[in-house]
Structure formats: C-alpha cells, structure tokens
Design an enzyme around this catalytic site. Structure first.
Site, PDB file in Angstrom:
ATOM      1  N   LYS A  26      11.549   7.461  -6.052  1.00  0.00           N
ATOM      2  CA  LYS A  26      11.327   6.784  -4.607  1.00  0.00           C
ATOM      3  C   LYS A  26      12.311   5.566  -4.996  1.00  0.00           C
ATOM      4  O   LYS A  26      11.927   5.030  -6.426  1.00  0.00           O
ATOM      5  CB  LYS A  26       9.882   5.719  -4.100  1.00  0.00           C
ATOM      6  CG  LYS A  26       9.582   5.163  -5.108  1.00  0.00           C
ATOM      7  CD  LYS A  26       9.497   3.015  -5.902  1.00  0.00           C
ATOM      8  CE  LYS A  26       9.161   3.030  -5.869  1.00  0.00           C
ATOM      9  NZ  LYS A  26       9.397   1.560  -6.736  1.00  0.00           N
ATOM     10  N   ASP A 151       1.598   2.403  -5.752  1.00  0.00           N
ATOM     11  CA  ASP A 151       2.563   2.609  -5.001  1.00  0.00           C
ATOM     12  C   ASP A 151       1.621   3.749  -4.596  1.00  0.00           C
ATOM     13  O   ASP A 151       2.617   5.089  -3.659  1.00  0.00           O
ATOM     14  CB  ASP A 151       3.845   3.159  -5.974  1.00  0.00           C
ATOM     15  CG  ASP A 151       4.105   2.260  -5.830  1.00  0.00           C
ATOM     16  OD1 ASP A 151       4.914   0.794  -5.443  1.00  0.00           O
ATOM     17  OD2 ASP A 151       5.642   1.873  -6.898  1.00  0.00           O
TER      18      ASP A 151
HETATM   19  O1  C5P Z   1      -0.929  -1.435  -8.595  1.00  0.00           O
HETATM   20  P1  C5P Z   1      -0.590  -0.757 -10.065  1.00  0.00           P
HETATM   21  O2  C5P Z   1      -1.455  -0.486 -11.095  1.00  0.00           O
HETATM   22  O3  C5P Z   1       0.683   0.226 -10.521  1.00  0.00           O
HETATM   23  O4  C5P Z   1       0.366  -2.241 -10.379  1.00  0.00           O
HETATM   24  C1  C5P Z   1       0.610  -2.800 -11.620  1.00  0.00           C
HETATM   25  C2  C5P Z   1       0.488  -4.232 -12.463  1.00  0.00           C
HETATM   26  O5  C5P Z   1       2.116  -4.969 -11.293  1.00  0.00           O
HETATM   27  C3  C5P Z   1      -0.493  -4.643 -11.551  1.00  0.00           C
HETATM   28  O6  C5P Z   1      -1.130  -4.787 -13.122  1.00  0.00           O
HETATM   29  C4  C5P Z   1      -0.014  -6.244 -11.512  1.00  0.00           C
HETATM   30  O7  C5P Z   1      -0.163  -7.002 -12.483  1.00  0.00           O
HETATM   31  C5  C5P Z   1       1.491  -6.276 -10.961  1.00  0.00           C
HETATM   32  N1  C5P Z   1       1.268  -6.411  -9.299  1.00  0.00           N
HETATM   33  C6  C5P Z   1       1.575  -6.806  -8.362  1.00  0.00           C
HETATM   34  N2  C5P Z   1       1.554  -7.102  -7.163  1.00  0.00           N
HETATM   35  C7  C5P Z   1       1.676  -5.228  -6.608  1.00  0.00           C
HETATM   36  C8  C5P Z   1       1.776  -4.515  -7.060  1.00  0.00           C
HETATM   37  C9  C5P Z   1       1.258  -4.127  -8.665  1.00  0.00           C
HETATM   38  O8  C5P Z   1       1.178  -8.329  -9.649  1.00  0.00           O
HETATM   39  N3  C5P Z   1       1.597  -5.609  -5.097  1.00  0.00           N
END
Ligand code: C5P
Length: 310
Positions: A26, A151
């Site tokens: 994406k 995501d």
């Molecule tokens: O959700 P995911 O594990 O892919 O996100 C990776 C990191 O990115 C999270 O641990 C967080 O630190 C940060 N993040 C965030 N806010 C979001 C998505 C991700 O702070 N909406």
C-alpha cells in the site's frame, strides 16, 4: 464446538490441495496524526491504496500440529513473522489442530512503509478462511486482524479506503483513481525504519486535525482532482529530519523532474505519481543509474481471485 469446527475444516480442505494468495503493498495518500492515545498508540486518519507490488504466499497442509514458515528473505523465516502469527491466531481462535506450512516469496521491501508484513498477515487470514471454509465472520476476521497490527484490517479489504482509529476502522472508497497518478514510482532508500521509533519521536507540533484526509476522502468520493497540497503525511517532516538518506532521495527525485513526491507511511519509501508511462520509466532509469532501488507500480483493487486453491 471447537471440535465440530475443526472436523468441518479438515473435511472441507482436500489434503493434497495448496492455496496461493497474493499480498499487495500500500501507499498512504494522506496520514493525519490526530494525537497520542492513552494506550500509547496514535489516533490517525489516513487514506490508503493497495498497489500491484506484491508478495506471494503458498499454504500447504502438514501433518504436525503447528505452523511452519519459510521465506525468501532469511531473516523473516521464523514464527515471529506476522504471516505465521496470523495462521497461529486462526488455529487458536477456532481450536484447530491442522498444521500449515507457509512459503513466503517476499518482494515488498521490509520495514519500508509499504505495509508488507501487515498485508502478508491479512492474506493468510483470507486464504485460510476460504481454503478451509472456516466459520469466521467479517467481524471475527477484523478482530483477529486488528490484534496482529493496526494496518492489517485495511488489507482484508484493500483497494482505496479511509482508515481511522489507530488505523483499524476502515471506510472503503469507490474504485476510482486520478489519471494524473496512473503510474507510481516507489523509491526505497537503503535503510529500514521502525514505525514505533517514528511515532515515538513525533512532536505534537506535527499533529493535524484530520483535514487533509477529509479533503482527499471527499475529492475521491466526488471523483474530483486531488490537490497535491492535500497529500499530507504528518510523519514526513520528522523522517526527513532524522534520516538524511530519505531527504537526499527526495531531493534526487525532485531533481529528476517528478511532479511531486511523498513519504509512504513511516517510510523510508517515497512515491511519485505520473500520468505517462514513458516519463515514469525515464525517471526510474535515471534513479536506478544513481544506485536507487526503484519500483514502477500502479493501483490495484484486489478481488476474490486473489486466493487460488489448486
Ligand atoms: O500496530 P502496529 O504493531 O503495526 O504498530 C507498530 C508501532 O507503531 C506501535 O507499536 C506503535 O508504537 C506505533 N503506532 C502508533 N499508532 C498507530 C499505529 C502504530 O503509535 N496508530
């Protein structure tokens, strides 16, 4: 209940069949960071679109009661991989003892802002559901997806969508795309960036109120032209400041004559749109000569044929 579901799954899946699935990357057209939430995540409004750069996964049943993952990128060949964790979460949720081997042909660069790992995970959820005909509702799939990463829910649907919450609240948009952005050049600087680090270092001054994503959402819904100034990524300023390789790559893209260039997600991949193929390939070749990793892509709206059982 779980046993009934398991035997259903085992009957539904011929033991000699394999399941191929594509996992598309994406780009983020916009990314408004609205603020920091009490759970440590950030509240977002982001418009995302799947593109035809993809990983291919091949799922095979195995006799052992486990998930096994092999990947063309050796450092991703382990069960911490989000694709393996997706399979394990389905097995746990339904109490399945059927094991599965996942072969992952990686093409999407990792830790690049293109959602590769998240897309692989969503592809596994969709593939297992269709291949094993599992009793998982859309809401079950969304819950499993959101528990794997912010995501991942977007990739269950793909195409073009506004994503809110921490990224997991999806509002699909019509399958329309501006002709001026028919071709997309993706330039991946030779570094990996941790999304967590980018969010951690983001100053509140870079927060926005969601206006950019709303403007793009409305323009896309109405079929209007997109204004480049609305394609805002709130993570871009900080990434350009902290990672000189990305700032240099942005400069080199601009010097090569691209209409405009933006960061995808938390980077480091930059994308630039083109109306004409030959202009896009001219710029691609010029940047490849400069030593950059550059992909030519286009948007894609995945359909059911994406999961292929043979
Ligand atoms: O959700 P995911 O594990 O892919 O996100 C990776 C990191 O990115 C999270 O641990 C967080 O630190 C940060 N993040 C965030 N806010 C979001 C998505 C991700 O702070 N909406």
């Amino acid at each position: 209940m779980h046993n009934a579901r398991m035997s259903h799954a085992q009957q539904a899946q011929p033991s000699n069949s394999v399941c191929f699935v594509r996992a598309y990357a994406k780009i983020n057209l916009t990314l408004d960071v609205l603020g920091r939430r009490s759970d440590g995540y950030h509240a977002l409004a982001t418009v995302m679109q799947t593109i035809d750069l993809y990983d291919t996964l091949c799922l095979t049943p195995i006799d052992d009661n486990r998930v096994q993952l092999v990947c063309t990128t050796p450092e991703l060949s382990n069960n911490g991989n989000l694709a393996a964790r997706a399979a394990e979460s389905v097995r746990q949720h339904l109490g399945l003892s059927q094991g599965v081997r996942i072969e992952l042909h990686k093409r999407i660069p990792m830790a690049a802002g293109l959602g590769g790992g998240s897309s692989d995970a969503a592809a596994v959820l969709l593939a297992l559901q269709q291949w094993w005909q599992l009793p998982l509702s859309s809401s079950d799939l969304l819950t499993l997806a959101a528990s794997l990463g912010s995501d991942v829910p977007f990739f269950l649907i793909g195409g073009l969508a506004l994503c809110e919450g921490r990224g997991e609240v999806i509002t699909p948009l019509p399958s329309r795309w501006p002709a001026s952005m028919r071709w997309l050049l993706l330039l991946k600087p030779a570094i990996s960036i941790s999304t967590a680090a980018v969010f951690r270092n983001l100053p509140a001054a870079d927060y926005t109120d969601g206006t950019y994503s709303q403007a793009i959402y409305q323009a896309l819904q109405a079929g209007n032209m997109l204004r480049p100034e609305d394609l805002h990524n709130g993570l871009e300023r900080g990434v350009l400041e902290q990672y000189p390789e990305v700032a240099q790559a942005r400069k080199d893209l601009s010097l090569a004559g691209v209409p405009f260039v933006r960061l995808s997600g938390s980077g480091p991949t930059l994308f630039a749109p083109f109306a004409e193929l030959l202009e896009a390939t001219r710029v691609q070749q010029q940047l490849q000569v400069q030593g950059y990793e550059v992909y030519l892509s286009r948007v894609i709206f995945p359909d059911a044929g994406n999961v292929c059982v043979v």
